[in-house]
Scaffold this active site. Structure first.
Site, short mmCIF file in Angstrom:
data_model
loop_
_atom_site.label_atom_id
_atom_site.label_comp_id
_atom_site.label_asym_id
_atom_site.label_seq_id
_atom_site.Cartn_x
_atom_site.Cartn_y
_atom_site.Cartn_z
N THR A 107 0.75 -1.10 -0.01
CA THR A 107 0.49 -0.06 0.07
C THR A 107 0.98 0.86 -0.48
O THR A 107 0.35 2.61 -0.97
CB THR A 107 -1.04 -0.07 1.28
OG1 THR A 107 -1.32 -1.19 1.11
CG2 THR A 107 -1.50 1.37 1.35
N ASP A 184 1.47 -6.70 5.40
CA ASP A 184 0.99 -8.29 5.90
C ASP A 184 1.85 -9.56 6.60
O ASP A 184 1.76 -9.76 7.68
CB ASP A 184 0.53 -9.10 4.64
CG ASP A 184 -1.39 -8.74 4.60
OD1 ASP A 184 -1.91 -7.44 5.30
OD2 ASP A 184 -2.35 -9.49 4.44
#
Lengths: 439, 632
Positions: A107, A184
């Site tokens: 992101t 993540d």
């Protein structure tokens, strides 16, 4: 014309667009129930149905129209391809420290296409300066795009690549390295680099973001500013993760690479230091040390690069009723190490003992961590624990299960000698063990 | 003076926003309500203007960001979750809200889209934690009848309400996020309104249609009207946040007046030969002039080591005190610019001096220092050098615009109908898709469901109320606009109470009680229903209704039966009434014997005093007459 240029469209909708001779981005007209709608043809999500065409109206809104025998589509004009030209990067101040930003994706390293909403990877130096001009006042930045991967697609092979790239940058004499990474699996990569990059002269800071960079509320810029600040002037030479400390934009916290874990699916302060205090906090551009237990920044340190990992290591989470033949499968398939995520102080059901005995007998290293996340295993308190130790299971103290897995991969990348590997597993190499658990 | 709006080329478009009365918010399961008192949670954020693909940044937003604007959000856990905090992606669109908007769309004969796409509209003043407002078009090209005129409805949108501003201290703005995410319907008319009165009538008509759905919130703050207004040779002005419908015509009137006066000022300035390039951004430090001033504002600033900075506005003398609308001068406009761009408290200008403790001598010294001619004006600011400079730059810019004419602006409505400068008009709305929410198909099944339950149009309903229930026009109108419209019909259907009695209680009585400070919303519709049921059965009397209602409003948890008990207002049985009458006659034996006709008034008075609200007067008088006649 390739199918791709009609991104997302299929079936009836695709037929109608083709018939009109229109392309994505063209101005088209839809006539329906005697009403006329004009707008720019917008790409469609791959999972959208076959019946609707999406246009962006002049007022900025997107709307979807169903294609039926009564709907007419006409092309009105060619689309203008929007192009993004970032402003020229600011003059670099030669007084400032040098920092290299290595982008792996995620992101933080993405830009949104405001027309389509599609997220595209982007993290060139000029992109960075245009989005976060403050960086120019902190350091002289060089930016490198190594990968454009969502972090769930990152594997130990990528850890090796990242470690080598960092080493290369450090050998050029930079004052610090920042790695932009998807959140993540950022904790795993942080652990991997902690083992692969030893005797660091300068900080190596991983940074990510939880809210996409297109939104004005994104944490990307503040996190990046924090990471670059740490890389350029922190007194420590450690692998660390820089993220929001709380939900507020006030402080950035730096976690030790081997003691950090993602603990929330969406919050900005998702990363927590587990069984350890964070290394430092950044507030208003100043670094505040939170521990004295760190390797000092020292340009004379000679970096030792050990970038190899052996992927034949498995992480198995115990749960009531688990089928122990899962363990057998790993043994049969040539795995060299298994980290168990046991219950409580470090236990698994007695019905797994046979498979564990079999694993140990096949020279597979079996280590025990706890699925409680917080606290340390202690396999001397209950019989079950003592019996597991007797089978050859190695208790791994307060080490995170994820860190233990990465560490065993790294160890087996360094040595084939089982006894040496076991010894290394129990040795504190990169702060993965904390001898004291503080309340 | 009568203004000919048509001739001025007045064009007004309306954007009506009203909160929907759903059970949860638009993108999460929080309660769509506000909270009072201290927040449980606060957090601090900054919003960073992002660049569009065209390399554009909203200049006003970027300016605020550079000034270090911070936002302190306040929340409590009942009305906000991680979604409002921008710590969790939005949940799917609330279908209850979609259905209400579809209902309105069909009532306005609008064309529905086939697939709803939620968009993000960039808003970085802090009112949205994300930095954008989520919004979607549900229908287009509708129309409504306003009197004889057809007003086109351009779009009908569903969007999330913004957080509400609770304060500002310097560079810190406070917002409470309880309101964020409450569903709003937005109805936009074409700019075809040509007079202040038409603006009000159009808004009124739209409001009636919205209320007819029975699914919109009511009360102050649940409805907001934005306008765009232009006249020939003026400019397109957006006015935000008119809360009261009655204010609309005044807002339009004042805005026309303001633009006309600005046009006049521009003509006069041009006539005396002032040119834009004459207004130079040259600032004079005049702190020394005020070293020993009696002006409190300046003294306070100087004690904080701030400075007094001056700007010369050539040939502007007299223009700054020109009134544009009541109590609002060109100088006020400049002060608003200075406040926004310089974050200063205000400005002084020579058109209003000497005053505020500034003496004639100081003004003369000031004129000498700035080297002005007599027909020039001077503007002063006392603040930090940086703020003062920014403020005067903005004043200079506003002065140049005054020469040009009317600047395009976004303005905010004041409670008195005037408006104030809010910010420059943003460029083309920067919208991009909300990729976290998949598009929603409007299916045939959904449409059928809504079509079968479509509410009556207001004019049809009015006709029916009059014909079916025998209400007069005034009462019918009142009941239709009241939030008890639905309850009215249920009560009439299920009890034997006269429709007019019910309607009067639900409108006029309620309004009177509200005026007296009774919290009428604390009495549930079920309880009102119960009261009328008892009234219909004769267990309760009309005279007791108001008292019981007031008691219930103060005892939110109590039942109607308990209210009756507590107030001792149960209807008396015939036997109980007879006993009271007999007792009264007996204790006034003497008078009764003397003069039966005279005694009636007395007995009636005493008995009614005792049984008021527990028996009805005609029964009492009938019984007394009977007893008296039987009396020897």
């Amino acid at each position: 014309m390739s199918e791709n240029e009609f991104s997302g469209y299929k079936g009836e909708a695709l037929k109608a667009i083709r018939k009109a001779g229109a392309n994505i981005g063209d101005l088209i007209r839809i006539i329906r129930n005697g009403q006329v709608y004009e707008g720019i043809l917008i790409p469609r999500s791959e999972y959208g149905d076959k019946e609707h065409v999406v246009i962006k109206l002049k007022n900025g809104y997107n709307v979807g129209f169903k294609i039926t025998s009564k709907t007419k589509i006409e092309k009105v004009g060619e689309g203008v391809k929007p192009s993004f030209t970032p402003p020229p990067p600011p003059k670099q101040n030669p007084e400032l420290p040098k920092v290299t930003i290595i982008s792996t994706g995620g992101t933080i390293a993405s830009r949104v296409d405001y027309r389509t909403g599609a997220v595209r990877p982007a993290l060139t130096a000029s992109d960075l300066y245009s989005v976060v001009p403050e960086l120019g006042e902190i350091a002289r930045i060089e930016a490198k795009i190594l990968f454009s991967l969502f972090s769930e697609n990152i594997t130990p092979k990528h850890w090796t690549e990242i470690a080598k790239t960092v080493a290369e940058e450090i050998s050029k004499g930079v004052n610090g390295v920042v790695i932009a990474h998807g959140t993540d699996t950022m904790g795993y990569t942080a652990a991997a680099l902690s083992f692969a990059l030893q005797n660091l002269p300068v900080p190596v800071i991983l940074v990510g973001s939880q809210r996409s960079a297109d939104r004005p509320s994104s944490d990307a810029a503040t996190n990046l500013i924090g990471a670059v600040t740490a890389a350029s002037k922190a007194p420590f030479a450690e692998v660390a993760v820089a993220m929001h400390e709380t939900t507020s934009d006030t402080t950035i916290i730096l976690h030790k690479g081997t003691k950090v874990r993602k603990c929330h699916t969406s919050r900005r302060d998702t990363f927590k230091s587990v069984n350890s205090t964070p290394i430092a906090r950044i507030k208003d551009g100043k670094i505040e040390m939170l521990t004295q237990d760190y390797r000092k920044r020292n340009s004379k340190n000679r970096l030792v690069l050990k970038p190899k990992f052996n992927e034949k290591v498995a992480l198995i989470k115990f749960y009531p009723g688990i089928n122990p033949s899962i363990i057998d499968w790993f043994v049969d398939n040539g795995y060299k190490g298994i980290i168990l995520e046991g219950t409580g102080l470090g236990h698994v059901g007695r019905y797994c003992f046979e498979s564990i005995r079999n694993a140990v007998e096949h020279d597979v290293i079996v280590g025990m961590t706890s699925q409680c996340i917080w606290g340390r295993v202690n396999m001397n308190v209950y019989n079950q624990g003592r019996d597991l130790q007797a089978l050859g299971v190695i208790p791994l103290g307060d080490m995170l299960a994820e860190t233990a897995t990465v560490k065993l991969m790294w160890i087996l990348g360094q040595t084939q000698n089982i006894e040496e590997a076991k010894k290394l597993l129990k040795t504190n190499i990169a702060g993965e063990f904390n001898p004291r658990t503080i309340f | 003076m009568e203004v000919n709006y048509e001739k001025l080329g007045l064009k007004v478009g309306l954007e009506i926003h009203q909160q929907l009365d759903t059970s949860t918010k638009l993108f999460c399961n929080c309660k769509p309500q506000l909270f009072k008192g201290e927040p449980e949670i606060t957090f601090l954020r900054r919003l960073r203007p992002t660049q569009s693909e065209l390399g554009q940044v909203d200049p006003a937003a970027y300016f605020e960001f550079q000034k270090g604007l911070k936002i302190l959000y306040e929340a409590n856990s009942e009305t906000s979750c991680l979604v409002e905090m921008d710590e969790e992606p939005p949940h799917p669109l609330n279908m209850e809200a979609v259905e209400t908007v579809l209902t309105v769309a069909l009532m306005m004969n609008a064309e529905l889209v086939d697939e709803i796409h939620v968009m993000r509209k960039t808003v970085i003043d802090g009112s949205n934690t994300t930095g954008f407002q989520r919004t979607c078009i549900i229908a287009m090209n509708g129309e409504i009848k306003v009197g004889e005129k057809t007003v086109p409805i351009q779009t009908i949108c569903l969007e999330e309400d913004a957080a509400r501003k609770t304060g500002r201290e310097g560079n810190l703005i406070r917002y409470r996020i309880d309101r964020l995410g409450i569903p709003l319907i937005e109805v936009t008319t074409a700019p075809v309104i040509h007079s202040p009165k038409e603006a009000e009538e159009t808004a009124l008509t739209i409001g009636k249609i919205l209320r007819a759905t029975g699914k919109v919130k009511r009360g102050l703050g649940t409805i907001r009207q934005d306008l765009n207004i232009s006249i020939e040779n003026g400019a397109l002005i957006e006015i935000k946040g008119v809360q009261e419908l009655e204010l609309l015509p005044l807002v339009v009137k004042y805005e026309v007046q303001r633009q006309l006066n600005l046009i006049k000022i521009s003509e006069e300035l041009k006539k005396i030969g002032v040119k834009e390039e004459d207004v130079k951004e040259e600032f004079f430090d005049v702190t020394e002039v005020f070293r020993n001033t009696n002006c409190k504002v300046i003294r306070k600033a100087l004690s904080q080591n701030k400075i007094v900075l001056a700007l010369k506005l050539p040939k502007f003398k007299g223009f700054l005190k020109r009134e544009l609308v009541p109590n609002f001068r060109l100088g006020t406009e400049m002060a608003d610019y200075a406040r926004f761009w310089g974050k200063v408290g205000g400005i002084f200008h020579t058109d209003e001096l000497p005053a505020y403790g500034i003496t004639k001598e100081e003004v003369e010294a000031l004129r000498r220092k700035v080297k002005t001619e007599n027909q020039d004006a001077i503007v002063l600011v006392a603040d930090s050098p940086e703020n003062a400079k920014d403020a005067l730059k903005a004043v200079a810019e506003r002065a140049r615009q005054a020469i040009r004419g009317v600047p395009e602006e976004t303005r905010a409505a004041n409670p008195d109908g005037t408006t104030r400068y809010m910010r420059p008009r943003p460029g083309a709305a920067r919208m991009y898709p909300e990729t976290d929410i998949p598009p929603i198909k409007i299916t045939k099944e959904l449409l059928e469901k809504i079509k079968t339950a479509l509410p009556e149009l207001p004019e049809q309903k009015l006709k029916r109320l009059i014909e079916k229930y025998g209400l007069n026009m005034k009462l019918a109108n009142q009941i239709m606009d009241s939030e008890y419209a639905e309850l009215f019909e249920i009560i009439v259907k299920e009890t034997k109470v006269q429709p007019t009695t019910v309607a009067v209680f639900l409108t006029e009585t309620m309004k009177a009680l509200k005026r007296e400070g009774v919290q009428i919303e604390k009495v549930s519709k079920d309880k009102i229903m119960e009261m009328f049921r008892l009234l219909g059965k004769g267990e309760l009397f009309k005279e007791a209704m108001q008292e019981i209602f007031v008691w219930l409003s103060k005892h939110e948890k109590e039942s109607v039966q308990n209210a009756i008990k507590a107030l001792n207002l149960k209807a008396l049985s015939k036997e109980e009434l007879e006993k009271i009458i007999n007792d009264t006659i007996r204790s006034n034996e003497k008078i009764v014997k003397e003069n039966k006709a005279k005694a009636f008034g007395l007995i009636m008075g005493i008995v009614m005093k005792e049984v008021r609200g527990k028996a009805d007067a005609s029964t009492v008088s009938q019984l007394i007459r009977q007893k008296l006649s039987e009396h020897p």
